[in-house]
Design a protein around this motif. Structure first.
Motif, PDB file in Angstrom:
ATOM      1  N   MET A   5       0.856  -1.213  -0.092  1.00  0.00           N
ATOM      2  CA  MET A   5       0.149  -0.159   0.016  1.00  0.00           C
ATOM      3  C   MET A   5       1.102   1.223  -0.058  1.00  0.00           C
ATOM      4  SD  MET A   5      -2.919  -1.276  -0.214  1.00  0.00           S
ATOM      5  CE  MET A   5      -3.976   0.282   0.208  1.00  0.00           C
ATOM      6  N   PRO A   6       0.537   2.563  -0.195  1.00  0.00           N
ATOM      7  CA  PRO A   6       1.115   3.725  -0.358  1.00  0.00           C
ATOM      8  C   PRO A   6       1.812   4.050   0.885  1.00  0.00           C
ATOM      9  CG  PRO A   6      -1.056   3.745  -1.272  1.00  0.00           C
ATOM     10  CD  PRO A   6      -1.202   2.728  -0.563  1.00  0.00           C
ATOM     11  N   ASP A   7       1.880   3.535   1.858  1.00  0.00           N
ATOM     12  CA  ASP A   7       2.253   4.071   3.035  1.00  0.00           C
ATOM     13  C   ASP A   7       3.601   3.135   3.379  1.00  0.00           C
ATOM     14  OD1 ASP A   7       0.626   1.673   3.816  1.00  0.00           O
ATOM     15  OD2 ASP A   7       0.643   2.674   6.002  1.00  0.00           O
ATOM     16  N   THR A   8       4.023   2.150   2.734  1.00  0.00           N
ATOM     17  CA  THR A   8       5.047   1.445   2.572  1.00  0.00           C
ATOM     18  C   THR A   8       5.944   1.743   1.344  1.00  0.00           C
ATOM     19  OG1 THR A   8       4.043  -0.328   1.589  1.00  0.00           O
ATOM     20  CG2 THR A   8       3.948  -0.321   3.917  1.00  0.00           C
ATOM     21  N   ASP A   9       7.344   1.491   1.853  1.00  0.00           N
ATOM     22  CA  ASP A   9       8.174   1.800   0.629  1.00  0.00           C
ATOM     23  C   ASP A   9       8.501   0.743   0.099  1.00  0.00           C
ATOM     24  OD1 ASP A   9       9.764   0.639   2.551  1.00  0.00           O
ATOM     25  OD2 ASP A   9      11.250   2.000   2.868  1.00  0.00           O
ATOM     26  N   ARG A  26       1.389  -6.422  19.882  1.00  0.00           N
ATOM     27  CA  ARG A  26       1.610  -5.844  21.410  1.00  0.00           C
ATOM     28  C   ARG A  26       2.507  -4.841  21.553  1.00  0.00           C
ATOM     29  NH1 ARG A  26       2.668 -10.326  22.894  1.00  0.00           N
ATOM     30  NH2 ARG A  26       0.580 -11.176  22.905  1.00  0.00           N
ATOM     31  N   THR A  27       3.872  -5.024  20.823  1.00  0.00           N
ATOM     32  CA  THR A  27       5.013  -4.173  21.156  1.00  0.00           C
ATOM     33  C   THR A  27       4.573  -2.774  20.816  1.00  0.00           C
ATOM     34  OG1 THR A  27       6.356  -5.787  20.886  1.00  0.00           O
ATOM     35  CG2 THR A  27       7.429  -3.880  20.380  1.00  0.00           C
ATOM     36  N   ALA A  28       3.833  -2.423  19.619  1.00  0.00           N
ATOM     37  CA  ALA A  28       3.495  -1.275  18.925  1.00  0.00           C
ATOM     38  C   ALA A  28       2.757  -0.539  20.114  1.00  0.00           C
ATOM     39  CB  ALA A  28       2.752  -1.502  17.786  1.00  0.00           C
ATOM     40  N   ILE A  29       1.841  -1.404  20.474  1.00  0.00           N
ATOM     41  CA  ILE A  29       0.792  -0.890  21.760  1.00  0.00           C
ATOM     42  C   ILE A  29       1.400  -0.470  22.925  1.00  0.00           C
ATOM     43  CG2 ILE A  29      -1.436  -1.375  22.984  1.00  0.00           C
ATOM     44  CD1 ILE A  29      -2.207  -3.005  20.532  1.00  0.00           C
ATOM     45  N   GLU A  30       2.369  -1.384  23.495  1.00  0.00           N
ATOM     46  CA  GLU A  30       2.546  -1.163  24.745  1.00  0.00           C
ATOM     47  C   GLU A  30       4.029  -0.394  24.712  1.00  0.00           C
ATOM     48  OE1 GLU A  30       2.971  -5.263  26.381  1.00  0.00           O
ATOM     49  OE2 GLU A  30       1.033  -5.490  26.388  1.00  0.00           O
ATOM     50  N   ALA A 184     -10.905 -15.463  -1.834  1.00  0.00           N
ATOM     51  CA  ALA A 184     -11.075 -14.168  -1.733  1.00  0.00           C
ATOM     52  C   ALA A 184     -10.491 -13.616  -3.203  1.00  0.00           C
ATOM     53  CB  ALA A 184     -10.152 -13.172  -0.648  1.00  0.00           C
ATOM     54  N   SER A 185     -11.037 -12.576  -3.899  1.00  0.00           N
ATOM     55  CA  SER A 185     -10.625 -11.834  -4.979  1.00  0.00           C
ATOM     56  C   SER A 185      -9.227 -11.071  -4.671  1.00  0.00           C
ATOM     57  CB  SER A 185     -11.537 -10.921  -5.672  1.00  0.00           C
ATOM     58  OG  SER A 185     -12.829 -11.586  -5.493  1.00  0.00           O
ATOM     59  N   ALA A 186      -9.007 -10.686  -3.368  1.00  0.00           N
ATOM     60  CA  ALA A 186      -8.108  -9.867  -2.929  1.00  0.00           C
ATOM     61  C   ALA A 186      -7.817  -9.895  -1.413  1.00  0.00           C
ATOM     62  CB  ALA A 186      -8.125  -8.327  -3.186  1.00  0.00           C
ATOM     63  N   THR A 187      -6.713  -9.909  -0.747  1.00  0.00           N
ATOM     64  CA  THR A 187      -6.353  -9.881   0.657  1.00  0.00           C
ATOM     65  C   THR A 187      -5.701  -8.396   1.104  1.00  0.00           C
ATOM     66  OG1 THR A 187      -6.831 -12.290   0.724  1.00  0.00           O
ATOM     67  CG2 THR A 187      -5.699 -11.060   2.504  1.00  0.00           C
ATOM     68  N   VAL A 188      -6.034  -7.730   2.076  1.00  0.00           N
ATOM     69  CA  VAL A 188      -5.226  -6.879   2.647  1.00  0.00           C
ATOM     70  C   VAL A 188      -4.986  -7.055   3.787  1.00  0.00           C
ATOM     71  CG1 VAL A 188      -7.142  -5.449   3.587  1.00  0.00           C
ATOM     72  CG2 VAL A 188      -5.117  -4.441   2.979  1.00  0.00           C
ATOM     73  N   SER A 189      -3.486  -7.354   3.859  1.00  0.00           N
ATOM     74  CA  SER A 189      -2.880  -7.832   5.204  1.00  0.00           C
ATOM     75  C   SER A 189      -2.097  -6.767   5.941  1.00  0.00           C
ATOM     76  CB  SER A 189      -1.916  -8.853   5.092  1.00  0.00           C
ATOM     77  OG  SER A 189      -1.461  -9.650   5.849  1.00  0.00           O
ATOM     78  N   PHE A 190      -1.910  -6.972   7.432  1.00  0.00           N
ATOM     79  CA  PHE A 190      -1.475  -5.737   8.234  1.00  0.00           C
ATOM     80  C   PHE A 190      -0.244  -6.172   8.963  1.00  0.00           C
ATOM     81  CE2 PHE A 190      -6.177  -5.343   8.197  1.00  0.00           C
ATOM     82  CZ  PHE A 190      -6.397  -4.507   7.043  1.00  0.00           C
ATOM     83  N   ILE A 191       0.453  -5.167   9.363  1.00  0.00           N
ATOM     84  CA  ILE A 191       1.615  -4.983  10.330  1.00  0.00           C
ATOM     85  C   ILE A 191       2.871  -6.026   9.846  1.00  0.00           C
ATOM     86  CG2 ILE A 191       2.299  -5.705  12.837  1.00  0.00           C
ATOM     87  CD1 ILE A 191      -0.360  -4.806  13.508  1.00  0.00           C
ATOM     88  N   GLY A 192       2.567  -7.532   9.578  1.00  0.00           N
ATOM     89  CA  GLY A 192       3.264  -8.575   9.135  1.00  0.00           C
ATOM     90  C   GLY A 192       2.818  -9.420   8.060  1.00  0.00           C
ATOM     91  N   LEU A 214       0.986  -0.243   8.593  1.00  0.00           N
ATOM     92  CA  LEU A 214      -0.079   0.740   9.405  1.00  0.00           C
ATOM     93  C   LEU A 214       1.174   1.732  10.266  1.00  0.00           C
ATOM     94  CD1 LEU A 214      -2.495  -1.954  11.031  1.00  0.00           C
ATOM     95  CD2 LEU A 214      -2.778  -0.743   8.937  1.00  0.00           C
ATOM     96  N   GLU A 215       2.024   2.029   9.613  1.00  0.00           N
ATOM     97  CA  GLU A 215       2.930   3.160  10.031  1.00  0.00           C
ATOM     98  C   GLU A 215       3.529   2.792  11.538  1.00  0.00           C
ATOM     99  OE1 GLU A 215       1.036   7.178   9.872  1.00  0.00           O
ATOM    100  OE2 GLU A 215      -0.839   5.959   8.804  1.00  0.00           O
ATOM    101  N   ILE A 216       3.552   1.518  11.723  1.00  0.00           N
ATOM    102  CA  ILE A 216       4.361   1.164  12.802  1.00  0.00           C
ATOM    103  C   ILE A 216       5.807   1.358  12.686  1.00  0.00           C
ATOM    104  CG2 ILE A 216       5.181  -1.114  13.825  1.00  0.00           C
ATOM    105  CD1 ILE A 216       2.472  -2.004  13.765  1.00  0.00           C
ATOM    106  N   PRO A 217       6.613   1.775  13.616  1.00  0.00           N
ATOM    107  CA  PRO A 217       8.169   2.165  13.410  1.00  0.00           C
ATOM    108  C   PRO A 217       8.668   0.970  13.152  1.00  0.00           C
ATOM    109  CG  PRO A 217       6.980   3.133  15.517  1.00  0.00           C
ATOM    110  CD  PRO A 217       5.865   2.227  14.967  1.00  0.00           C
ATOM    111  N   ALA A 218       9.709   1.159  12.358  1.00  0.00           N
ATOM    112  CA  ALA A 218      10.706  -0.053  11.904  1.00  0.00           C
ATOM    113  C   ALA A 218      11.303  -0.714  12.996  1.00  0.00           C
ATOM    114  CB  ALA A 218      11.879   0.404  11.094  1.00  0.00           C
ATOM    115  N   THR A 219      11.628  -0.136  14.318  1.00  0.00           N
ATOM    116  CA  THR A 219      12.226  -0.536  15.282  1.00  0.00           C
ATOM    117  C   THR A 219      11.527  -1.576  15.913  1.00  0.00           C
ATOM    118  OG1 THR A 219      11.411   1.210  16.696  1.00  0.00           O
ATOM    119  CG2 THR A 219      13.774   1.340  15.813  1.00  0.00           C
ATOM    120  N   VAL A 220      10.022  -1.707  15.667  1.00  0.00           N
ATOM    121  CA  VAL A 220       9.341  -2.537  16.251  1.00  0.00           C
ATOM    122  C   VAL A 220       9.661  -4.071  15.897  1.00  0.00           C
ATOM    123  CG1 VAL A 220       6.932  -3.653  16.414  1.00  0.00           C
ATOM    124  CG2 VAL A 220       7.175  -1.143  16.773  1.00  0.00           C
ATOM    125  N   TYR A 221      10.090  -4.130  14.455  1.00  0.00           N
ATOM    126  CA  TYR A 221      10.212  -5.415  13.950  1.00  0.00           C
ATOM    127  C   TYR A 221      11.536  -5.998  14.119  1.00  0.00           C
ATOM    128  CZ  TYR A 221       6.259  -3.942  11.037  1.00  0.00           C
ATOM    129  OH  TYR A 221       5.032  -3.794  10.534  1.00  0.00           O
TER     130      TYR A 221
END
Length: 503
Positions: A5-9, A26-30, A184-192, A214-221
């Protein structure tokens, strides 16, 4: 097809198990103070944007929601769709009173905006797009009762289906269908990206794949080590370095291909031509005397040696940089004797087809070979049924490598590569069902052998070979998947390998 999606490079090559994605969430939240409801709102917004981009003329949506966070995403989509002026019917599976946490908040926001919730009974036919927000990534049990009825009804509709995060009923880790799963005709997946989207039945059920972090900081990964690597030709093309301006054929590897019992010469011929088209400097076909004299009549660049007995392989082996054995080898005395002769030589070896079946009869461990079984051959090697292989392909390729050594390549939709190292195994996301045709595996054997002969280590040759093979198959399929033959893949190798396929 896979898209970010457009928010990922870039589209990620890292794939994760469901538990790992939960940990990232959980890491992104906590630890990064991103509220869970904010992540849910972002997911719903991304999914709605994907829907609008994919089906811009859609005006009527039917959204099926469950009682977990995946259902919460569905409520966000429904609220945004109503705000955009679309007609929305939201069908709730299970008791909406069971919604908790962020999902309950999303449901309330939808209701407060004027949205209504209906129990899921019959699906409306007057719908432009269905949204599957029933189950999320954590499903482990079989889909039953009203849930199964809803999934089957959804699959029976003519309108396209957008799956949110995972197609409901598809296991996030293995790609196994848990009784029944949404197609599905298409799937949109999030975070990982979940590895089950790429293995097992994942490619069949996901449709076109979209992703947003979902704009999660790269350091989360950095907190999670990926469980599987996605590989493709765009990534692997750099592994084919430009040739030296003073290269000669001896620098480019001498491949010895062994096989072609009477009546099965075509498999060896395909492997030999594929090796040439993948850049091997010299290719020798060691084959049965019955057809050796004419095997290269229309491809004189191939050298052919008539081999009556295993001793005749001696001079050929001395000149070879790599040996590939199996295409058309057969399992009679002639093939068995040739296999026994080369099995323990210690040279780089690619093992395919009938040689794999002979290996299954008398298992041995080989530290420097590449095994390329299809599911049936893998089943024989592991003494299980094909169904067991397909139920958990990732576990199957792990056990293959552990039991037989070297690098294991489990062919199929989402071909897997495991070399037993600390690096996670790889799955190729290129390829198409038109490649399910006689000789396609023989072509791969010749390609992998050619890359090994040009100096790549076993894992690199297997990975680059699988991805080049898939990319060539996709190029050939531009004229249609039905009727694609192995020779079409060979014809595409030269432009793909040289990066001139668009010319």
């Amino acid at each position: 097809m896979t898209r970010s999606m457009p928010d990922t490079d870039r589209l990620p090559h890292a794939l994760y198990r469901a538990e790992q994605v939960r940990n990232l969430d959980r890491t992104a939240i906590e630890d990064f103070d991103i509220p869970g409801i904010e992540l849910m709102n972002r997911a719903g917004a991304v999914a709605f944007r994907c829907l609008r981009d994919r089906w811009p003329a859609a005006r009527r949506l039917t959204i099926l929601t469950g009682t977990g966070n995946n259902g919460g995403d569905g409520y966000v989509i429904a609220r945004l769709a109503r705000a955009a002026g679309l007609t929305v019917r939201l069908l709730q599976l299970g008791d909406a009173e069971r919604l908790r946490g962020d999902a309950a908040v999303s449901c309330m926001a939808y209701r407060n905006a004027g949205g209504t919730v209906e129990p899921c009974s019959a699906l409306p036919r007057e719908t432009d797009v269905y949204v599957d927000a029933i189950f999320g990534r954590g499903l482990e049990r079989a889909v039953e009762a009203q849930w199964a009825d809803a999934v089957m009804a959804l699959n029976g509709q003519r309108a396209p289906i957008l799956a949110v995060d995972m197609p409901s009923g598809l296991h996030s880790d293995t790609g196994r269908v848990l009784g029944v799963a949404v197609k599905a005709s298409a799937t949109v997946s999030f975070i990982g990206l979940k590895q089950g989207l790429f293995i097992g039945a994942g490619p069949e059920h996901r449709g076109d794949l979209y992703f947003s972090a979902l704009e999660i900081p790269a350091t989360v990964y950095s907190r999670e080590i990926l469980s599987l690597r996605r590989v493709d030709w765009d990534q692997q093309r750099a592994s084919l370095a430009p040739r030296s301006r003073v290269a000669h054929k001896g620098d480019c590897g001498h491949v010895l291909l062994i096989g072609g019992a009477p009546g099965m010469s075509g498999a060896l011929r395909l492997a030999g031509e594929a090796a040439l088209r993948t850049g091997a400097g010299l290719v020798t076909l060691a084959t049965h005397p019955q057809h050796a004299a004419w095997l290269n009549l229309t491809r004189p660049e191939l050298m052919v040696a008539a081999v009556e007995c295993p001793e005749a392989l001696g001079p050929l082996v001395e000149r070879a940089d790599v040996i590939a054995i199996g295409p058309g080898l057969g399992r009679d005395d002639w093939g068995r004797q040739l296999w026994a002769q080369v099995r323990d030589l210690g040279l780089p070896l690619v093992v395919d087809a009938d040689a794999l079946s002979l290996l299954a009869e008398m298992p041995v461990y080989g530290p420097d070979w590449i095994l390329t079984p299809h599911p049936g051959e893998a089943a024989r090697l592991l003494q299980v049924g094909v169904r067991e292989i397909e139920q958990d392909r990732l576990e199957a390729v792990r056990v293959l490598q552990e039991r037989y050594g070297g690098t294991a390549v489990l062919k199929g939709a989402g071909t897997l590569i495991n070399d037993g190292s600390q690096r996670p195994p790889a799955v190729c996301s290129d390829g198409n069902p038109g490649m399910a045709t006689a000789g396609s595996g023989d072509v791969l054997t010749g390609m992998v052998a050619a890359l090994r002969g040009q100096g790549m280590d076993a894992d690199a040759a297997a990975t680059a070979g699988v991805c080049l093979h898939a990319a060539a198959g996709d190029f050939a399929a531009r004229q249609g998947e039905r009727g694609l033959i192995a020779s079409d893949i060979i014809a595409a190798l030269r432009p793909i390998a040289n990066g001139i396929e668009g010319m």
